[in-house]
Design a protein around this motif. Structure first.
Motif, PDB file in Angstrom:
ATOM      1  N   TRP A   3       0.827  -1.207   0.000  1.00 27.62           N
ATOM      2  CA  TRP A   3       0.000   0.000   0.000  1.00 27.62           C
ATOM      3  C   TRP A   3       0.862   1.259   0.000  1.00 27.62           C
ATOM      4  O   TRP A   3       0.615   2.180  -0.777  1.00 27.62           O
ATOM      5  CB  TRP A   3      -0.937   0.010   1.213  1.00 27.62           C
ATOM      6  CG  TRP A   3      -1.944   1.110   1.157  1.00 27.62           C
ATOM      7  CD1 TRP A   3      -3.169   1.066   0.566  1.00 27.62           C
ATOM      8  CD2 TRP A   3      -1.806   2.430   1.703  1.00 27.62           C
ATOM      9  NE1 TRP A   3      -3.808   2.285   0.711  1.00 27.62           N
ATOM     10  CE2 TRP A   3      -2.996   3.137   1.399  1.00 27.62           C
ATOM     11  CE3 TRP A   3      -0.802   3.080   2.412  1.00 27.62           C
ATOM     12  CZ2 TRP A   3      -3.200   4.461   1.792  1.00 27.62           C
ATOM     13  CZ3 TRP A   3      -1.006   4.404   2.802  1.00 27.62           C
ATOM     14  CH2 TRP A   3      -2.189   5.074   2.488  1.00 27.62           C
ATOM     15  N   TYR A   4       1.883   1.326   0.847  1.00 25.65           N
ATOM     16  CA  TYR A   4       2.729   2.518   0.932  1.00 25.65           C
ATOM     17  C   TYR A   4       3.553   2.719  -0.344  1.00 25.65           C
ATOM     18  O   TYR A   4       3.826   3.848  -0.739  1.00 25.65           O
ATOM     19  CB  TYR A   4       3.637   2.468   2.166  1.00 25.65           C
ATOM     20  CG  TYR A   4       2.917   2.920   3.416  1.00 25.65           C
ATOM     21  CD1 TYR A   4       2.913   4.251   3.802  1.00 25.65           C
ATOM     22  CD2 TYR A   4       2.203   2.015   4.197  1.00 25.65           C
ATOM     23  CE1 TYR A   4       2.232   4.680   4.933  1.00 25.65           C
ATOM     24  CE2 TYR A   4       1.522   2.420   5.336  1.00 25.65           C
ATOM     25  CZ  TYR A   4       1.538   3.761   5.691  1.00 25.65           C
ATOM     26  OH  TYR A   4       0.853   4.175   6.803  1.00 25.65           O
ATOM     27  N   ILE A   5       3.914   1.640  -0.994  1.00 28.98           N
ATOM     28  CA  ILE A   5       4.659   1.751  -2.255  1.00 28.98           C
ATOM     29  C   ILE A   5       3.719   2.148  -3.390  1.00 28.98           C
ATOM     30  O   ILE A   5       3.966   3.110  -4.115  1.00 28.98           O
ATOM     31  CB  ILE A   5       5.389   0.429  -2.568  1.00 28.98           C
ATOM     32  CG1 ILE A   5       6.529   0.217  -1.563  1.00 28.98           C
ATOM     33  CG2 ILE A   5       5.919   0.426  -4.002  1.00 28.98           C
ATOM     34  CD1 ILE A   5       7.161  -1.168  -1.614  1.00 28.98           C
ATOM     35  N   ALA A   6       2.610   1.406  -3.550  1.00 25.94           N
ATOM     36  CA  ALA A   6       1.696   1.655  -4.668  1.00 25.94           C
ATOM     37  C   ALA A   6       0.910   2.955  -4.519  1.00 25.94           C
ATOM     38  O   ALA A   6       0.709   3.677  -5.490  1.00 25.94           O
ATOM     39  CB  ALA A   6       0.728   0.473  -4.818  1.00 25.94           C
ATOM     40  N   THR A   7       0.478   3.268  -3.319  1.00 26.63           N
ATOM     41  CA  THR A   7      -0.369   4.437  -3.112  1.00 26.63           C
ATOM     42  C   THR A   7       0.436   5.716  -2.940  1.00 26.63           C
ATOM     43  O   THR A   7       0.165   6.716  -3.599  1.00 26.63           O
ATOM     44  CB  THR A   7      -1.284   4.233  -1.884  1.00 26.63           C
ATOM     45  OG1 THR A   7      -2.047   3.040  -2.079  1.00 26.63           O
ATOM     46  CG2 THR A   7      -2.226   5.408  -1.692  1.00 26.63           C
ATOM     47  N   LEU A   8       1.423   5.697  -2.061  1.00 24.92           N
ATOM     48  CA  LEU A   8       2.180   6.917  -1.757  1.00 24.92           C
ATOM     49  C   LEU A   8       3.471   7.056  -2.552  1.00 24.92           C
ATOM     50  O   LEU A   8       4.106   8.108  -2.521  1.00 24.92           O
ATOM     51  CB  LEU A   8       2.495   6.985  -0.261  1.00 24.92           C
ATOM     52  CG  LEU A   8       1.298   6.971   0.694  1.00 24.92           C
ATOM     53  CD1 LEU A   8       1.776   7.126   2.124  1.00 24.92           C
ATOM     54  CD2 LEU A   8       0.282   8.048   0.345  1.00 24.92           C
ATOM     55  N   GLY A   9       3.898   5.986  -3.207  1.00 25.00           N
ATOM     56  CA  GLY A   9       5.117   6.063  -4.005  1.00 25.00           C
ATOM     57  C   GLY A   9       6.401   5.989  -3.209  1.00 25.00           C
ATOM     58  O   GLY A   9       7.457   6.382  -3.697  1.00 25.00           O
ATOM     59  N   LEU A  10       6.333   5.487  -1.965  1.00 20.70           N
ATOM     60  CA  LEU A  10       7.556   5.346  -1.177  1.00 20.70           C
ATOM     61  C   LEU A  10       8.417   4.230  -1.766  1.00 20.70           C
ATOM     62  O   LEU A  10       7.917   3.332  -2.439  1.00 20.70           O
ATOM     63  CB  LEU A  10       7.222   5.044   0.284  1.00 20.70           C
ATOM     64  CG  LEU A  10       6.372   6.093   1.011  1.00 20.70           C
ATOM     65  CD1 LEU A  10       6.207   5.707   2.474  1.00 20.70           C
ATOM     66  CD2 LEU A  10       6.967   7.485   0.892  1.00 20.70           C
ATOM     67  N   LYS A  11       9.701   4.288  -1.508  1.00 21.40           N
ATOM     68  CA  LYS A  11      10.660   3.309  -2.028  1.00 21.40           C
ATOM     69  C   LYS A  11      11.256   2.503  -0.877  1.00 21.40           C
ATOM     70  O   LYS A  11      11.467   3.030   0.215  1.00 21.40           O
ATOM     71  CB  LYS A  11      11.804   4.011  -2.771  1.00 21.40           C
ATOM     72  CG  LYS A  11      11.356   4.979  -3.839  1.00 21.40           C
ATOM     73  CD  LYS A  11      10.826   4.264  -5.045  1.00 21.40           C
ATOM     74  CE  LYS A  11      10.503   5.284  -6.134  1.00 21.40           C
ATOM     75  NZ  LYS A  11       9.404   4.906  -6.959  1.00 21.40           N
ATOM     76  N   VAL A  12      11.575   1.235  -1.148  1.00 22.63           N
ATOM     77  CA  VAL A  12      12.197   0.391  -0.132  1.00 22.63           C
ATOM     78  C   VAL A  12      13.638   0.849   0.077  1.00 22.63           C
ATOM     79  O   VAL A  12      14.421   0.929  -0.867  1.00 22.63           O
ATOM     80  CB  VAL A  12      12.170  -1.098  -0.544  1.00 22.63           C
ATOM     81  CG1 VAL A  12      12.962  -1.955   0.440  1.00 22.63           C
ATOM     82  CG2 VAL A  12      10.735  -1.592  -0.650  1.00 22.63           C
ATOM     83  N   GLY A  56      14.428  11.694   2.020  1.00 23.37           N
ATOM     84  CA  GLY A  56      15.276  11.031   3.000  1.00 23.37           C
ATOM     85  C   GLY A  56      14.598  10.625   4.289  1.00 23.37           C
ATOM     86  O   GLY A  56      15.234  10.081   5.183  1.00 23.37           O
ATOM     87  N   PHE A  57      13.296  10.883   4.419  1.00 29.67           N
ATOM     88  CA  PHE A  57      12.556  10.458   5.607  1.00 29.67           C
ATOM     89  C   PHE A  57      12.141   9.004   5.425  1.00 29.67           C
ATOM     90  O   PHE A  57      11.659   8.619   4.363  1.00 29.67           O
ATOM     91  CB  PHE A  57      11.325  11.334   5.825  1.00 29.67           C
ATOM     92  CG  PHE A  57      10.584  10.998   7.086  1.00 29.67           C
ATOM     93  CD1 PHE A  57      11.027  11.453   8.307  1.00 29.67           C
ATOM     94  CD2 PHE A  57       9.447  10.201   7.044  1.00 29.67           C
ATOM     95  CE1 PHE A  57      10.347  11.134   9.476  1.00 29.67           C
ATOM     96  CE2 PHE A  57       8.763   9.883   8.203  1.00 29.67           C
ATOM     97  CZ  PHE A  57       9.216  10.344   9.425  1.00 29.67           C
ATOM     98  N   ALA A  58      12.321   8.192   6.448  1.00 26.58           N
ATOM     99  CA  ALA A  58      11.991   6.772   6.349  1.00 26.58           C
ATOM    100  C   ALA A  58      10.943   6.380   7.383  1.00 26.58           C
ATOM    101  O   ALA A  58      10.984   6.819   8.530  1.00 26.58           O
ATOM    102  CB  ALA A  58      13.241   5.917   6.540  1.00 26.58           C
ATOM    103  N   ILE A  59      10.030   5.539   6.944  1.00 31.97           N
ATOM    104  CA  ILE A  59       9.043   4.937   7.832  1.00 31.97           C
ATOM    105  C   ILE A  59       9.381   3.463   7.942  1.00 31.97           C
ATOM    106  O   ILE A  59       9.484   2.774   6.930  1.00 31.97           O
ATOM    107  CB  ILE A  59       7.613   5.097   7.286  1.00 31.97           C
ATOM    108  CG1 ILE A  59       7.225   6.567   7.200  1.00 31.97           C
ATOM    109  CG2 ILE A  59       6.624   4.326   8.144  1.00 31.97           C
ATOM    110  CD1 ILE A  59       5.879   6.803   6.556  1.00 31.97           C
ATOM    111  N   PHE A  60       9.600   3.009   9.176  1.00 36.50           N
ATOM    112  CA  PHE A  60       9.835   1.597   9.419  1.00 36.50           C
ATOM    113  C   PHE A  60       8.487   0.935   9.681  1.00 36.50           C
ATOM    114  O   PHE A  60       7.846   1.213  10.692  1.00 36.50           O
ATOM    115  CB  PHE A  60      10.725   1.382  10.656  1.00 36.50           C
ATOM    116  CG  PHE A  60      12.162   1.698  10.434  1.00 36.50           C
ATOM    117  CD1 PHE A  60      13.022   0.742   9.910  1.00 36.50           C
ATOM    118  CD2 PHE A  60      12.667   2.946  10.756  1.00 36.50           C
ATOM    119  CE1 PHE A  60      14.353   1.035   9.706  1.00 36.50           C
ATOM    120  CE2 PHE A  60      13.999   3.241  10.557  1.00 36.50           C
ATOM    121  CZ  PHE A  60      14.848   2.282  10.027  1.00 36.50           C
ATOM    122  N   LEU A  61       8.048   0.081   8.776  1.00 39.04           N
ATOM    123  CA  LEU A  61       6.850  -0.711   9.011  1.00 39.04           C
ATOM    124  C   LEU A  61       7.290  -1.999   9.678  1.00 39.04           C
ATOM    125  O   LEU A  61       8.178  -2.685   9.180  1.00 39.04           O
ATOM    126  CB  LEU A  61       6.136  -1.028   7.697  1.00 39.04           C
ATOM    127  CG  LEU A  61       5.687   0.150   6.847  1.00 39.04           C
ATOM    128  CD1 LEU A  61       5.021  -0.364   5.575  1.00 39.04           C
ATOM    129  CD2 LEU A  61       4.762   1.063   7.614  1.00 39.04           C
TER     130      LEU A  61
END
Length: 118
Positions: A20-29, A46-51
């Motif tokens: 969801w975070y990749i497809a919807t918000l475009g975040l990268k691993v 450069g901000f990271a969210i740890f799921l």
């Protein structure tokens, strides 16, 4: 200098939230830690969210993401099939749309221009 750059966010299903975070918000691993059922996802600044998958997910968490243009982003994402709780509107926190992630966390989008104008 101090800069907030990482946030841990417990999720009930890592694979579902990761997608969801990749497809919807475009975040990268940024990186993954399979042994901890965790992934670090990074925005374009450069901000990271740890799921991290956890058995209990707290309520009441909201995330704000700054975009270039709230109205344009809303239109583009809606065309991609992203479901919003509501479109751009005046809210207690400013102006923008809201959506929710798979665990019910609120995701709010804002931009500098409309925050000043509306």
């Amino acid at each position: 200098m101090m800069k907030f750059d990482h946030l841990a966010l417990p999720v009930s299903n890592l694979d579902r939230s990761r997608e969801w975070y990749i497809a919807t918000l475009g975040l990268k691993v940024e990186f993954e830690i399979p042994a901890r059922h965790a992934v670090a996802l990074q925005d374009g600044e450069g901000f990271a969210i740890f799921l991290e998958e956890r058995p209990v997910v707290p309520n009441g968490i909201a995330l704000w993401f700054q975009v270039d243009d709230v109205d344009r982003t809303f239109t583009e994402w809606t065309a991609r099939g992203v479901a919003f709780a509501h479109g751009p509107q005046k809210n207690f926190w400013g102006y923008g749309p809201e959506l929710t992630d798979p665990d019910g966390y609120i995701v709010r989008l804002w931009d500098e221009r409309t925050m000043k104008e509306k």
